[in-house]
Design an enzyme around this catalytic site. Sequence first.
Site, mmCIF file in Angstrom:
data_model
loop_
_atom_site.group_PDB
_atom_site.id
_atom_site.type_symbol
_atom_site.label_atom_id
_atom_site.label_comp_id
_atom_site.label_asym_id
_atom_site.label_seq_id
_atom_site.Cartn_x
_atom_site.Cartn_y
_atom_site.Cartn_z
ATOM 1 N N GLU A 147 0.828 -1.215 0.000
ATOM 2 C CA GLU A 147 0.000 0.000 0.000
ATOM 3 C C GLU A 147 0.858 1.259 0.000
ATOM 4 O OE1 GLU A 147 -0.068 -2.603 2.080
ATOM 5 O OE2 GLU A 147 -2.004 -2.768 3.119
ATOM 6 N N CYS B 22 -2.360 -3.114 7.560
ATOM 7 C CA CYS B 22 -1.904 -3.021 8.954
ATOM 8 C C CYS B 22 -2.157 -1.594 9.453
ATOM 9 C CB CYS B 22 -0.414 -3.363 9.040
ATOM 10 S SG CYS B 22 0.656 -2.090 8.316
ATOM 11 N N CYS C 127 -0.343 1.075 7.314
ATOM 12 C CA CYS C 127 -0.943 1.327 6.005
ATOM 13 C C CYS C 127 -2.343 1.923 6.121
ATOM 14 C CB CYS C 127 -0.949 0.040 5.190
ATOM 15 S SG CYS C 127 0.722 -0.504 4.766
#
EC number: 3.5.4.33
Lengths: 160, 160
Positions: free
Chosen positions: A66, A94, A97
């Site tokens: 990302e 996560c 990101c």
Amino acid sequence: MRAKSGSEAGAKTAGATFMEQALEQARAAAARGEVPIGAVIVKDGRVLATGRNRTREGNDPTAHAEIVAIRAACAALGDERLPGCDLYVTLEPCAMCAAAISFARIRRLYYGATDPKGGGVEHGGRFYAQATCHHAPEVYSGIGEVEAGEMLRAFFRERR
Amino acid sequence: MRAKSGSEAGAKTAGATFMEQALEQARAAAARGEVPIGAVIVKDGRVLATGRNRTREGNDPTAHAEIVAIRAACAALGDERLPGCDLYVTLEPCAMCAAAISFARIRRLYYGATDPKGGGVEHGGRFYAQATCHHAPEVYSGIGEVEAGEMLRAFFRERR
């Protein structure tokens, strides 16, 4: 947070195509020994940028798919924000990101498999639900999740 | 999460020096019209890398001071992890940077001012307290917080 059906059937079809491109990026990561996660950013129905996980290759713990895609899209537009852009990624982002997606003002986030161990959207700190989050994208999940999940399981199975 | 006193007096003195260098980075950011936040990464008592917020200059929403410093330190060491390294930053890290600090395996995190609006360590998703966090640094705050906070307030006061 499943993708809506019916009235969004057309969007779902296009979304599946973009997710297939994200899966292609994930496969390219796996081929290089990286954790197989891929992403694409779409603007006005066209792919603006792609990204694959390259933390090892780049010696960069922030080089998640990302982040790589967001940096590439921002460079392409010459802007630090990406309003009107949608991000497709094969795994639940996560915390790092999820926040980067918010900072970039991504409009819609589509992701494949959920990540109970490391996800930051529907797991952990659930960034978009926090008062410290100042822009939350629309979130859709479950597109391409079977292939995305199997790719990750196969990757870790080989290495453990 | 205040820095311990007494037995850590020596460490505090060194820490104040490193935080002064982080504040210097923050001032450099402000001079360029960037949000004034700075960071340094220290290994074996020496500065390994520095970073200042450069999201505008770089058209990069991920270019927070901590991320810039982590990427520079990893490049310097040729490694995607920084065990034994400590990070000093003038403001409480956001969710993105808190997670990046974890992924880089930073040993100790020292920060100046707290950030109720955007922090991710003692505010918001409190990343290090989540089961999805697999490495939490030791955390110390409050060093240089007065100057760090005043610099940020002055910056936003001029722009609102």
